[in-house]
Design an enzyme around this catalytic site. Structure first.
Site, PDB file in Angstrom:
ATOM      1  N   GLU A  36     -11.849  -2.192  -3.301  1.00 12.11           N
ATOM      2  CA  GLU A  36     -10.994  -0.909  -2.520  1.00 12.11           C
ATOM      3  C   GLU A  36      -9.311   0.085  -2.992  1.00 12.11           C
ATOM      4  O   GLU A  36      -9.377   0.056  -3.955  1.00 12.11           O
ATOM      5  CB  GLU A  36      -9.924  -1.968  -1.412  1.00 12.11           C
ATOM      6  CG  GLU A  36      -8.911  -2.886  -1.993  1.00 12.11           C
ATOM      7  CD  GLU A  36      -8.254  -3.699  -1.219  1.00 12.11           C
ATOM      8  OE1 GLU A  36      -8.979  -4.294   0.767  1.00 12.11           O
ATOM      9  OE2 GLU A  36      -7.255  -4.709  -1.036  1.00 12.11           O
TER      10      GLU A  36
ATOM     11  N   ASP B 298       0.881  -0.991   0.098  1.00 13.83           N
ATOM     12  CA  ASP B 298       0.147  -0.079  -0.194  1.00 13.83           C
ATOM     13  C   ASP B 298       0.647   1.103   0.152  1.00 13.83           C
ATOM     14  O   ASP B 298       0.363   2.467   0.857  1.00 13.83           O
ATOM     15  CB  ASP B 298      -0.798  -0.040   1.508  1.00 13.83           C
ATOM     16  CG  ASP B 298      -1.150  -1.122   1.328  1.00 13.83           C
ATOM     17  OD1 ASP B 298      -2.060  -2.126   0.165  1.00 13.83           O
ATOM     18  OD2 ASP B 298      -1.982  -1.672   2.901  1.00 13.83           O
TER      19      ASP B 298
END
Length: 351
Positions: free
Chosen positions: A223, A41
């Site tokens: 997401e 991420d």
């Protein structure tokens, strides 16, 4: 003409030094992925000549500071926040993002108390000039009135209005992650109800079986939303399918109109825009962010990926970056994830 032996030696040393410097300069202008051995991420922001970078650490938030993201391995880094034990946000600290808004630093991060159902978004604030210090203040939870499960918050200003997009559940149980958006009254507060703008509907978004043969459990995922603007057009690039699968990929939402809160104004591209390339040794590429080169002329994507099949959502995921280009219709073109064997030019610098 005879050349003085001493002069000849000096010329040879000079030419050798020039070749060495040239080789060193060339090497400094290139890089290879991954940028670090591990780091899911990835996110960065460029402020006053420096990139401030962060990624999921799980139990804390760490910032890196560097003039060139290709040099993350040598960058200064600091843990800027460790959540206090025994709180609703003490564990599973995921996907932090650092933003610089109105001369103030903010970090948006998801966390829970060890129970996934309790994942929510939280915000930290730092009013000093240097974010790599101990001046971070915990400002609390960021939640819409429904206060449902939430991760992967991304903040963006569009037409002088701040918005946050995130991944959330419709109700209180797992099974599907959707993309929601809400207005922000200020960088530490959501205002009004959330609006769902994307659900995993295409087959490439619905790879995610977590169950067993006797107890099937399908989990469908949207997401990691990331706002992206170009030529007056607004996009959201998001991650789809389970990160525990090799089919984790990026999708594209385009805003048709001017109101991001109008769910019907968002259209989804039918195919992923970035996905695994086994021939290049890249699996499950996703949860990206975007940045510009120091001279502001190039667009780049940061993303994580695995180098082998079946490595899932663990610490094998490593940050990578490559150029992003634009199609004639102003939509982003990323191409395919490049192999780690390729030497790439660093983002173009200011001179």
């Amino acid at each position: 003409m005879m050349i003085n032996p001493l002069l000849k030696t000096n010329i040879f040393q000079y030419l050798s030094l020039c070749m060495l410097l040239s080789s060193s300069t060339l090497a400094a202008q290139q890089f290879q992925n991954p940028l670090l051995d591990s780091g899911a991420d990835p996110f960065s922001v460029y402020v006053d000549g420096y990139y401030y970078y962060t990624h999921t650490m799980g139990n804390r938030v760490v910032l890196w500071k560097t003039k060139n993201l290709a040099n993350l391995r040598e960058a200064e880094s600091k843990t800027i926040w460790t959540p206090p034990a025994g709180t609703m946000y003490s564990k599973n600290v995921w996907a932090p993002e650092i933003h610089y808004i109105n001369n103030t630093w903010y970090v948006y991060v998801a966390a829970d108390n060890g129970t996934n159902e309790n994942h929510r978004m939280y915000v930290l604030q730092n009013t000093s000039a240097n974010p790599l210090n101990d001046q971070w203040e915990f400002k609390g939870k960021l939640a819409a009135p429904s206060d449902k499960w939430a991760i992967d918050g991304n903040v963006f200003e569009y037409n002088n209005q701040l918005y946050m997009a995130w991944s959330g559940w419709e109700g209180d149980t797992n099974g599907q992650q959707d993309i929601f958006i809400a207005k922000m009254s200020d960088p530490t507060s959501l205002s009004g109800k959330r609006v769902k703008i994307s659900s995993p509907t295409y087959p490439w978004e619905r790879n995610g079986d977590l169950g067993t043969a006797g107890n099937p459990e399908q989990v469908f995922v949207n997401e990691g939303p990331q706002f992206l603007e170009h030529d007056g057009k607004l996009f959201i690039v998001f991650s789809a399918s389970g990160c525990w699968t090799d089919y984790y990929a990026l999708g594209l939402l385009s805003l048709e109109g001017t109101d991001p809160m109008d769910a019907s104004a968002w259209t989804k591209k039918e195919e992923p825009i970035f996905q695994q390339t086994p021939e290049n040794g890249v699996y499950a590429p996703g949860h990206n962010s975007f940045f510009k080169s120091p001279d502001g002329k190039e667009d780049w994507i940061l993303y994580h990926a695995n180098s082998n099949p079946g490595e899932g959502c663990g610490n094998k995921r490593a940050p990578r970056m490559q150029r992003l280009y634009w199609n004639e219709d102003s939509t982003p073109f990323i191409g395919t994830p490049l192999p780690t064997t390729v030497l790439l030019p660093i983002p173009s610098e200011k001179f």
